[in-house]
Motif scaffolding. Structure first.
Motif, short mmCIF file in Angstrom:
data_model
loop_
_atom_site.label_atom_id
_atom_site.label_comp_id
_atom_site.label_asym_id
_atom_site.label_seq_id
_atom_site.Cartn_x
_atom_site.Cartn_y
_atom_site.Cartn_z
N LYS A 209 0.76 -1.25 0.05
CA LYS A 209 -0.07 0.06 -0.14
C LYS A 209 0.86 1.16 0.06
O LYS A 209 0.54 2.22 -0.56
CB LYS A 209 -1.08 0.10 1.33
N VAL A 210 1.95 1.24 0.73
CA VAL A 210 2.91 2.42 1.14
C VAL A 210 3.41 2.46 -0.33
O VAL A 210 3.59 3.79 -0.98
CB VAL A 210 3.88 2.17 2.20
N ALA A 211 4.15 1.51 -1.09
CA ALA A 211 4.71 1.49 -2.25
C ALA A 211 3.98 2.05 -3.38
O ALA A 211 4.27 2.86 -4.23
CB ALA A 211 5.40 0.05 -2.73
N SER A 212 2.66 1.63 -3.28
CA SER A 212 1.77 1.89 -4.41
C SER A 212 1.39 3.64 -4.38
O SER A 212 1.39 4.26 -5.28
CB SER A 212 0.18 1.31 -4.40
N ARG A 213 1.30 4.10 -3.26
CA ARG A 213 0.80 5.32 -2.96
C ARG A 213 1.97 6.07 -3.46
O ARG A 213 2.05 7.41 -3.79
CB ARG A 213 0.38 5.58 -1.64
N SER A 214 3.28 5.77 -2.96
CA SER A 214 4.40 6.33 -2.96
C SER A 214 4.70 6.67 -4.75
O SER A 214 5.25 7.63 -4.97
CB SER A 214 5.72 5.80 -2.12
N ALA A 215 4.88 5.20 -5.12
CA ALA A 215 4.99 5.56 -6.71
C ALA A 215 4.05 6.29 -7.31
O ALA A 215 4.55 7.05 -8.37
CB ALA A 215 4.87 3.86 -7.22
N GLY B 156 5.22 9.68 -9.37
CA GLY B 156 5.43 9.90 -10.82
C GLY B 156 4.16 11.21 -11.23
O GLY B 156 4.04 11.55 -12.35
N HIS B 157 3.63 11.69 -10.18
CA HIS B 157 2.74 12.99 -10.63
C HIS B 157 3.70 14.00 -10.91
O HIS B 157 4.70 14.48 -10.41
CB HIS B 157 2.05 13.21 -9.19
N PRO B 158 2.94 14.89 -11.90
CA PRO B 158 3.90 16.04 -12.20
C PRO B 158 4.11 17.15 -11.24
O PRO B 158 5.24 17.78 -11.05
CB PRO B 158 2.87 16.75 -12.98
N TYR B 159 3.36 17.16 -9.82
CA TYR B 159 3.69 17.91 -8.91
C TYR B 159 5.15 17.57 -8.20
O TYR B 159 5.73 18.35 -7.68
CB TYR B 159 2.27 17.97 -7.91
N ALA B 160 5.32 16.32 -8.17
CA ALA B 160 6.46 15.86 -7.42
C ALA B 160 7.52 16.31 -8.30
O ALA B 160 8.70 16.61 -7.54
CB ALA B 160 6.37 14.23 -7.53
N LEU C 275 15.68 4.86 -1.40
CA LEU C 275 14.26 4.30 -1.16
C LEU C 275 13.43 4.28 -2.49
O LEU C 275 12.63 3.25 -2.33
CB LEU C 275 13.61 5.17 -0.24
N ALA C 276 13.61 4.95 -3.36
CA ALA C 276 12.60 4.89 -4.62
C ALA C 276 12.91 3.63 -5.30
O ALA C 276 11.95 3.12 -5.94
CB ALA C 276 13.02 6.20 -5.18
N VAL C 277 14.07 3.23 -5.21
CA VAL C 277 14.54 1.86 -6.02
C VAL C 277 13.73 0.71 -5.46
O VAL C 277 12.95 -0.01 -6.18
CB VAL C 277 15.93 1.44 -5.68
N PHE C 278 13.38 0.72 -4.11
CA PHE C 278 12.61 -0.46 -3.55
C PHE C 278 11.19 -0.12 -3.83
O PHE C 278 10.57 -1.20 -4.20
CB PHE C 278 13.00 -0.55 -2.07
N ILE C 279 10.81 1.09 -3.76
CA ILE C 279 9.23 1.13 -4.01
C ILE C 279 8.82 1.10 -5.51
O ILE C 279 7.83 0.44 -5.85
CB ILE C 279 9.02 2.76 -3.88
#
Length: 137
Positions: free
Chosen positions: A7-13, A17-21, A59-63
């Motif tokens: 759940k955390v990985a899905s929300r984080s990914a 991936g959002h333009p605001y990020a 951290l992003a690699v794992f997510i």
């Protein structure tokens, strides 16, 4: 734990991936760069961005990998269901993602040769995946 991480990985990914990020990340780098003259371009100033980006990348690699693993498994399950449901589909293809890369490439190459040598799709569907695997094996 696994469900929580998924759940955390899905929300984080999704958030990453959002333009605001991207805009937020760009603004943070601009803010960091603008503090350079104030902090006299010090080693600490450089260390801040180096450490932050390294930790976030780690951290992003794992997510990202977790999200791709789940997406890949879901796609395979959906394709397996399509193969199972279609009357003319060859069910021998269910689970070929577990073969080695060389075996999969050989099957793909054999299928491409079969399609080039046949006049209709029905004729290509008549050969079984087992026969193709034996021929290349």
């Amino acid at each position: 734990m696994e469900r929580f991480f998924s759940k955390v990985a899905s929300r984080s990914a999704t958030a990453m991936g959002h333009p605001y990020a991207f805009v937020l990340s760009t603004l943070v780098i601009i803010l960091w760069a603008s503090t350079g003259p104030v902090l006299h371009w010090s080693d600490t100033w450089q260390l801040i961005v180096n450490t932050g980006t390294t930790v976030l990348t780690f951290l992003a690699v794992f997510i990202i990998q977790n999200s791709q693993n789940r997406d890949g498994a879901a796609i395979q399950a959906k394709l397996d269901e399509v193969l199972r449901a279609l009357p003319r589909a060859r069910e021998e293809f269910v689970g070929i993602e577990h073969l080695t890369e060389a075996q999969i490439c050989a099957i793909r190459d054999a299928l491409e040769r079969e399609v080039r040598g046949k006049d209709s799709k029905q004729q290509t569907a008549d050969d079984s995946a087992d026969r193709l695997i034996k021929r290349i094996g």
